[in-house]
Design a protein around this motif. Sequence first.
Motif, PDB file in Angstrom:
ATOM      1  N   THR A   4       0.846  -1.196   0.000  1.00  0.00           N
ATOM      2  CA  THR A   4       0.000   0.000   0.000  1.00  0.00           C
ATOM      3  C   THR A   4       0.882   1.247   0.000  1.00  0.00           C
ATOM      4  O   THR A   4       1.951   1.265   0.613  1.00  0.00           O
ATOM      5  N   ASP A   5       0.416   2.299  -0.694  1.00  0.00           N
ATOM      6  CA  ASP A   5       1.150   3.570  -0.779  1.00  0.00           C
ATOM      7  C   ASP A   5       2.535   3.357  -1.401  1.00  0.00           C
ATOM      8  O   ASP A   5       3.538   3.881  -0.907  1.00  0.00           O
ATOM      9  N   TYR A   6       2.597   2.644  -2.503  1.00  0.00           N
ATOM     10  CA  TYR A   6       3.864   2.236  -3.107  1.00  0.00           C
ATOM     11  C   TYR A   6       4.297   3.123  -4.278  1.00  0.00           C
ATOM     12  O   TYR A   6       5.455   3.520  -4.372  1.00  0.00           O
ATOM     13  N   ASP A  65       4.006   6.256  -7.383  1.00  0.00           N
ATOM     14  CA  ASP A  65       3.602   7.624  -7.689  1.00  0.00           C
ATOM     15  C   ASP A  65       2.553   7.657  -8.799  1.00  0.00           C
ATOM     16  O   ASP A  65       1.696   8.536  -8.821  1.00  0.00           O
ATOM     17  N   TYR A  80      -6.044   2.268  -6.488  1.00  0.00           N
ATOM     18  CA  TYR A  80      -6.079   3.246  -5.394  1.00  0.00           C
ATOM     19  C   TYR A  80      -5.135   2.823  -4.274  1.00  0.00           C
ATOM     20  O   TYR A  80      -4.343   3.614  -3.762  1.00  0.00           O
ATOM     21  N   ARG A  81      -5.200   1.567  -3.888  1.00  0.00           N
ATOM     22  CA  ARG A  81      -4.412   1.070  -2.740  1.00  0.00           C
ATOM     23  C   ARG A  81      -2.915   1.260  -2.947  1.00  0.00           C
ATOM     24  O   ARG A  81      -2.205   1.725  -2.058  1.00  0.00           O
ATOM     25  N   LYS A 131       0.591   6.223  -3.771  1.00  0.00           N
ATOM     26  CA  LYS A 131       0.871   7.103  -2.637  1.00  0.00           C
ATOM     27  C   LYS A 131      -0.192   8.201  -2.586  1.00  0.00           C
ATOM     28  O   LYS A 131      -0.903   8.440  -3.565  1.00  0.00           O
ATOM     29  N   ILE A 132      -0.296   8.877  -1.463  1.00  0.00           N
ATOM     30  CA  ILE A 132      -1.204  10.007  -1.370  1.00  0.00           C
ATOM     31  C   ILE A 132      -0.802  11.052  -2.418  1.00  0.00           C
ATOM     32  O   ILE A 132       0.375  11.363  -2.589  1.00  0.00           O
ATOM     33  N   LYS A 138      -5.418  10.092  -5.842  1.00  0.00           N
ATOM     34  CA  LYS A 138      -5.658   9.489  -4.522  1.00  0.00           C
ATOM     35  C   LYS A 138      -5.538  10.576  -3.454  1.00  0.00           C
ATOM     36  O   LYS A 138      -4.465  11.140  -3.249  1.00  0.00           O
ATOM     37  N   SER A 164      -3.859   8.622   2.183  1.00  0.00           N
ATOM     38  CA  SER A 164      -3.027   7.428   2.207  1.00  0.00           C
ATOM     39  C   SER A 164      -3.851   6.225   2.673  1.00  0.00           C
ATOM     40  O   SER A 164      -4.932   6.365   3.234  1.00  0.00           O
ATOM     41  N   GLY A 165      -3.320   5.034   2.431  1.00  0.00           N
ATOM     42  CA  GLY A 165      -4.003   3.820   2.865  1.00  0.00           C
ATOM     43  C   GLY A 165      -4.823   3.174   1.769  1.00  0.00           C
ATOM     44  O   GLY A 165      -4.780   3.564   0.601  1.00  0.00           O
ATOM     45  N   ASP A 166      -5.605   2.175   2.174  1.00  0.00           N
ATOM     46  CA  ASP A 166      -6.432   1.423   1.237  1.00  0.00           C
ATOM     47  C   ASP A 166      -7.674   2.212   0.835  1.00  0.00           C
ATOM     48  O   ASP A 166      -8.042   3.200   1.477  1.00  0.00           O
TER      49      ASP A 166
END
Length: 340
Positions: free
Chosen positions: A176-178, A180, A202-203, A206-207, A280, A283-285
Amino acid sequence: MASSLLNGAENLKHVGLISPPRVSFLGSDFHGNCFPNRVLLPYIRNSNAKILVPKCSLSASRPASQPRFIQHKKEAFWFYRFLSIVYDHVINPGHWTEDMRDEALEPADLYDRRMRVVDVGGGTGFTTLGIVKHVDAKNVTILDQSPHQLAKAKQKAALKECKIIEGDAEDLPFPTDYADRYVSAGSIEYWPDPQRGIKEAYRVLKIGGKACIIGPVYPTFWLSRFFADMWMLFPKEEEYIEWFKKAGFKDVQLKKIGPKWYRGVRRHGLIMGCSVTGVKPLSGDSPLQLGPKAEDVEKPVNRFVFLLRFILGAIAATYFVLVPVYMWLKDQLVPKGMPI
């Protein structure tokens, strides 16, 4: 050959990229002469996203269930086992040209060579070649369910430094958040559950990361609709928007694409017809909760049914090989400036 094909299908362990058996939507497609070929569609704002506002008459809704003979992972695996041999030379010139690819990737904002990018359903690496124009190849991962398609990607010098892995768009092997950027071109039409694949997009971002999904659009010409519904999923534009919004993406936009010699005509159906992007916000799922996967790839298949579905799907696919030839001929014969 048929015997080995079916035996291989029964023992298949690969997973991949495809679309749901029973999905019903209220949306509709747009007629080709209402919009120019490559534009951002107009939108209105609400609290979640930018929503398409149709500017022309709408087509009839599709039935809730369709045959779609090349729609399951095992069928798509074997379909590309043979199509990979000619994919870059037959499919791309008609439906996915270099200028289309570059325009479709523009909304992905690939502006930094240090970005970490995943190309999901990357196949032969044709789309990846557009990505590495802007991002260092060592920061790009190509994922696909087809080892035969990936073998073609490995042969391309510009992609030698890319990571190349087999995997499933509905269950990505990334934390998750891997990444760009998430890019997927010509893959969503084979996902059993497009919503699940977009949730995964989405998962892994990254934010502030952006997803860019490029795929077909549902045709309005009756014969093209018939073969589209036989072959694979051709989503409608508003379905793409709905899937992105439900997954949690913000600032969702859709860009129409097509070969120059289509002159903006989209009613016959394009294998690559739109580029959809979303950002996105957190952050997160994804906040979206889903049930079990739509397809169990370990379930045994009936050999006769599998072979019949495969043959019918290949026949339907042939129609979409002939469509660009027809459109190219019309472009050559009909004077410029006149509708085709």
